[in-house]
Every structure is written in C-alpha cells, then in structure tokens.
Design a protein around this motif. Sequence first.
Motif, PDB file in Angstrom:
ATOM      1  N   ASP A  57      36.371  44.315  52.836  1.00 58.08           N
ATOM      2  CA  ASP A  57      37.326  45.372  53.189  1.00 58.08           C
ATOM      3  C   ASP A  57      38.770  44.894  53.100  1.00 58.08           C
ATOM      4  N   HIS A  58      39.013  43.918  52.229  1.00 54.93           N
ATOM      5  CA  HIS A  58      40.343  43.305  52.208  1.00 54.93           C
ATOM      6  C   HIS A  58      41.273  43.896  51.155  1.00 54.93           C
ATOM      7  N   CYS A  59      40.789  44.703  50.243  1.00 53.72           N
ATOM      8  CA  CYS A  59      41.624  45.187  49.141  1.00 53.72           C
ATOM      9  C   CYS A  59      42.577  46.289  49.611  1.00 53.72           C
ATOM     10  N   LEU A  60      43.873  46.065  49.384  1.00 59.40           N
ATOM     11  CA  LEU A  60      44.884  47.041  49.793  1.00 59.40           C
ATOM     12  C   LEU A  60      45.202  48.013  48.677  1.00 59.40           C
ATOM     13  N   ASN A  61      45.470  47.494  47.484  1.00 59.56           N
ATOM     14  CA  ASN A  61      45.809  48.336  46.350  1.00 59.56           C
ATOM     15  C   ASN A  61      45.700  47.521  45.071  1.00 59.56           C
ATOM     16  N   ILE A  62      45.746  48.217  43.948  1.00 59.18           N
ATOM     17  CA  ILE A  62      45.764  47.561  42.645  1.00 59.18           C
ATOM     18  C   ILE A  62      46.969  48.103  41.891  1.00 59.18           C
ATOM     19  N   GLU A  63      47.702  47.224  41.214  1.00 55.25           N
ATOM     20  CA  GLU A  63      48.923  47.645  40.535  1.00 55.25           C
ATOM     21  C   GLU A  63      49.007  47.057  39.135  1.00 55.25           C
ATOM     22  N   VAL A  71      45.232  42.905  42.131  1.00 49.99           N
ATOM     23  CA  VAL A  71      44.689  43.462  43.364  1.00 49.99           C
ATOM     24  C   VAL A  71      45.311  42.712  44.528  1.00 49.99           C
ATOM     25  N   ASN A  72      46.076  43.427  45.349  1.00 42.55           N
ATOM     26  CA  ASN A  72      46.662  42.852  46.552  1.00 42.55           C
ATOM     27  C   ASN A  72      45.677  42.990  47.702  1.00 42.55           C
ATOM     28  N   VAL A  73      45.587  41.962  48.529  1.00 41.54           N
ATOM     29  CA  VAL A  73      44.590  41.975  49.593  1.00 41.54           C
ATOM     30  C   VAL A  73      45.204  41.612  50.939  1.00 41.54           C
ATOM     31  N   ASN A  74      44.531  42.036  51.969  1.00 35.91           N
ATOM     32  CA  ASN A  74      44.766  41.510  53.314  1.00 35.91           C
ATOM     33  C   ASN A  74      43.713  40.425  53.499  1.00 35.91           C
ATOM     34  N   GLY A  75      44.136  39.187  53.369  1.00 36.88           N
ATOM     35  CA  GLY A  75      43.176  38.091  53.342  1.00 36.88           C
ATOM     36  C   GLY A  75      42.653  37.660  54.689  1.00 36.88           C
ATOM     37  N   GLU A  90      43.977  31.121  52.519  1.00 38.45           N
ATOM     38  CA  GLU A  90      43.599  32.527  52.661  1.00 38.45           C
ATOM     39  C   GLU A  90      43.890  33.277  51.364  1.00 38.45           C
ATOM     40  N   LEU A  91      43.006  34.183  50.971  1.00 35.22           N
ATOM     41  CA  LEU A  91      43.199  34.945  49.741  1.00 35.22           C
ATOM     42  C   LEU A  91      44.442  35.827  49.852  1.00 35.22           C
ATOM     43  N   TRP A  92      45.241  35.841  48.778  1.00 29.39           N
ATOM     44  CA  TRP A  92      46.494  36.603  48.717  1.00 29.39           C
ATOM     45  C   TRP A  92      46.384  37.757  47.718  1.00 29.39           C
ATOM     46  N   GLN A  93      45.903  37.456  46.525  1.00 33.14           N
ATOM     47  CA  GLN A  93      45.751  38.462  45.479  1.00 33.14           C
ATOM     48  C   GLN A  93      44.880  37.894  44.371  1.00 33.14           C
ATOM     49  N   PHE A  94      44.417  38.763  43.482  1.00 34.35           N
ATOM     50  CA  PHE A  94      43.728  38.274  42.293  1.00 34.35           C
ATOM     51  C   PHE A  94      44.089  39.139  41.096  1.00 34.35           C
ATOM     52  N   HIS A  95      44.051  38.519  39.907  1.00 31.94           N
ATOM     53  CA  HIS A  95      44.513  39.150  38.678  1.00 31.94           C
ATOM     54  C   HIS A  95      43.838  38.449  37.507  1.00 31.94           C
ATOM     55  N   ALA A  96      44.194  38.821  36.292  1.00 33.39           N
ATOM     56  CA  ALA A  96      43.579  38.188  35.118  1.00 33.39           C
ATOM     57  C   ALA A  96      44.584  38.077  33.976  1.00 33.39           C
ATOM     58  N   HIS A  97      44.201  37.297  32.987  1.00 40.35           N
ATOM     59  CA  HIS A  97      44.932  37.138  31.729  1.00 40.35           C
ATOM     60  C   HIS A  97      43.904  37.303  30.612  1.00 40.35           C
ATOM     61  N   VAL A 176      42.837  51.216  46.983  1.00 37.62           N
ATOM     62  CA  VAL A 176      41.457  50.868  46.630  1.00 37.62           C
ATOM     63  C   VAL A 176      40.602  50.801  47.896  1.00 37.62           C
ATOM     64  N   ASP A 177      40.862  51.736  48.804  1.00 37.57           N
ATOM     65  CA  ASP A 177      40.194  51.719  50.100  1.00 37.57           C
ATOM     66  C   ASP A 177      38.679  51.711  49.983  1.00 37.57           C
ATOM     67  N   ASP A 178      38.172  52.440  48.986  1.00 34.93           N
ATOM     68  CA  ASP A 178      36.724  52.598  48.883  1.00 34.93           C
ATOM     69  C   ASP A 178      36.084  51.646  47.874  1.00 34.93           C
ATOM     70  N   MET A 179      36.900  50.732  47.308  1.00 33.84           N
ATOM     71  CA  MET A 179      36.361  49.855  46.268  1.00 33.84           C
ATOM     72  C   MET A 179      35.497  48.736  46.851  1.00 33.84           C
ATOM     73  N   LYS A 180      35.947  48.193  47.970  1.00 33.83           N
ATOM     74  CA  LYS A 180      35.198  47.124  48.646  1.00 33.83           C
ATOM     75  C   LYS A 180      34.768  46.032  47.670  1.00 33.83           C
ATOM     76  N   ILE A 181      35.753  45.465  46.979  1.00 40.38           N
ATOM     77  CA  ILE A 181      35.458  44.413  46.009  1.00 40.38           C
ATOM     78  C   ILE A 181      35.108  43.136  46.750  1.00 40.38           C
ATOM     79  N   ASP A 182      33.943  42.600  46.485  1.00 49.12           N
ATOM     80  CA  ASP A 182      33.472  41.384  47.130  1.00 49.12           C
ATOM     81  C   ASP A 182      33.715  40.204  46.195  1.00 49.12           C
ATOM     82  N   CYS A 183      34.769  39.448  46.465  1.00 51.90           N
ATOM     83  CA  CYS A 183      35.124  38.331  45.586  1.00 51.90           C
ATOM     84  C   CYS A 183      34.069  37.232  45.577  1.00 51.90           C
ATOM     85  N   ASN A 184      33.209  37.210  46.589  1.00 53.50           N
ATOM     86  CA  ASN A 184      32.103  36.250  46.568  1.00 53.50           C
ATOM     87  C   ASN A 184      31.271  36.415  45.301  1.00 53.50           C
ATOM     88  N   ASN A 185      31.200  37.640  44.790  1.00 49.85           N
ATOM     89  CA  ASN A 185      30.347  37.926  43.636  1.00 49.85           C
ATOM     90  C   ASN A 185      30.963  37.510  42.307  1.00 49.85           C
TER      91      ASN A 185
END
Length: 264
Positions: A57-63, A71-75, A90-97, A176-185
């Motif tokens: 439940d940590h994802c705040l939004n995606i930009e 993806v910005n998170v509340n870590g 603590e997790l801050w955000q995640f992104h890709a290249h 992304v309130d309903d995304m519930k992205i689990d970074c463990n996966n």
Amino acid sequence: MASWGYSNEDGPSQWHNGYPVAVEGKRQSPIDIVTDAVVDGSAVTKSKPLKWSYNKDHCLNIENTGASWKVNVNGSGSSLTGGVLDNEFELWQFHAHWGSDDEQGSEHTVNGKMYPAELHLVHWNKKYESPNVAAGQPDGLAVLGLFMEIGAPHEEFEKVVKALAKIQNKNEKCTVDDMKIDCNNFLPKDQNSAAFWTYEGSLTTPPLLESVIWHVFQKPIQVSAEQMKAMRSMNFASEGSEVGKMVNNYRPPCPLNDRPVRKM
C-alpha cells in the motif's frame, strides 16, 4: 545547463556542461560489469545477507518525468538491510530505463552485453533526516537494479503498464491507490541465494550525485514484448510537442576508476 535529456543536444555526452562531476567524478554510474574482474564478496552476505521487505500500500502516484515513468512511494514499513549496507534503507521511488529496440536500453552492461531495459528501486539511508538530504551523502542511497529481458508477461509489472496510458506526456501524473504494486515480486523469491554485483557509484541522471551503493542482480526479470512496447509508446515532452517517443533514455557506462565490484 538549464535542462537535460537524451538527445544529441542535451544527452549524456553534454551533461558535463552543467554537471562537471559527469567527467570529473571518480564514482560515476552506470558501469560495464566485467565478470572476470569482480571481487568475491560472498563472505559478507553469508554473515549478513541482504534483506528486503515491502508493503503493498505504499504507492502514491506515477508520473511522466520527461525522462522516464516514476512511481513515488511512501516507504514507511519498507526495509532494505544487510550485505554491504551499514544501516536500514527505505524505498523512495522506482523507475526504469529502456531502448528503442531489444538490443539496447539497460544502463549497466555485463561484459559489454546490454539488456532491453533496467528497473531501478531507489532507497534512502534512514540515518539521514530525509531522502533529499541522503541523496547528497556518500552512503545516502541504495539502488537495486534489475535487468529486463523479453519473455513471459510480468504480472506485477503489468500494474505499472496499465497506468502508463494515463501519463503519456511529460508532467502528467495519476494516483495509483488501487494498484498495490508489490515490489517484492520484482526481486528473487529466495533472498538468501540472490546473486548480485555491488559497487559504489552515482545517480545515472543529473545531478549525478555520487551517493549510490549499487546492487545489480545477475538474473534478469522477464517482461513481454507488449509490456516493453507500452514504455516505448510514452513521450519525452508535453502534449503537442514534436519531440519523439521516450526511448533510449539510458546513460552509457562510465569509467570504473579502480573501484572494486563485488559479486555477492
């Protein structure tokens, strides 16, 4: 240098004009990981294995930042510890290249081999008062890097892909309130046997701060061709601009400068 990007005019070869550390720094990232030259650091992880834990439940939004999706998170409640890390991160955000085709895209390379994309999970050292303060310290950030290759669809990454249609242009953002992205996966199931390389480096985008303890996992994760296509369909600029699609948003490898790269 007021702005930066990935074109010939404002891309990595020009970043030194606004950020001299790009060429003057001694621990710039990414690097080419030459496997014959790495140092065995497995004794460290045997006594103090790298451990991670994330809540859903940590994802705040995606930009769309104009350089990637992020993806910005509340870590709060997430944790990265052990290995070469002396503190809790603590997790801050995640992104890709990623690249314009499957022959290019990752920032790190292995013996010169480039993958189609690379996922970055950015963490900050909780001994500092905030992520922004940590980003200016030599041990302030820890990034987990995962190569992405074409294969089976990635169920967890599909949650990110579904949101990309809402942020096609620069500065667009959605919750992304309903995304519930689990970074463990995104990470190996067996933390005790997860093989990775680690070294001291920097951010791979301006201001290129030399504050990152890098962890690059040896085994890529698989995403489908359609999921990769969704990233390549994004735009670098605002709606209506003639600037092209968001592809090849990676920095080439930098000199290693006698830094040890440890295999864990």
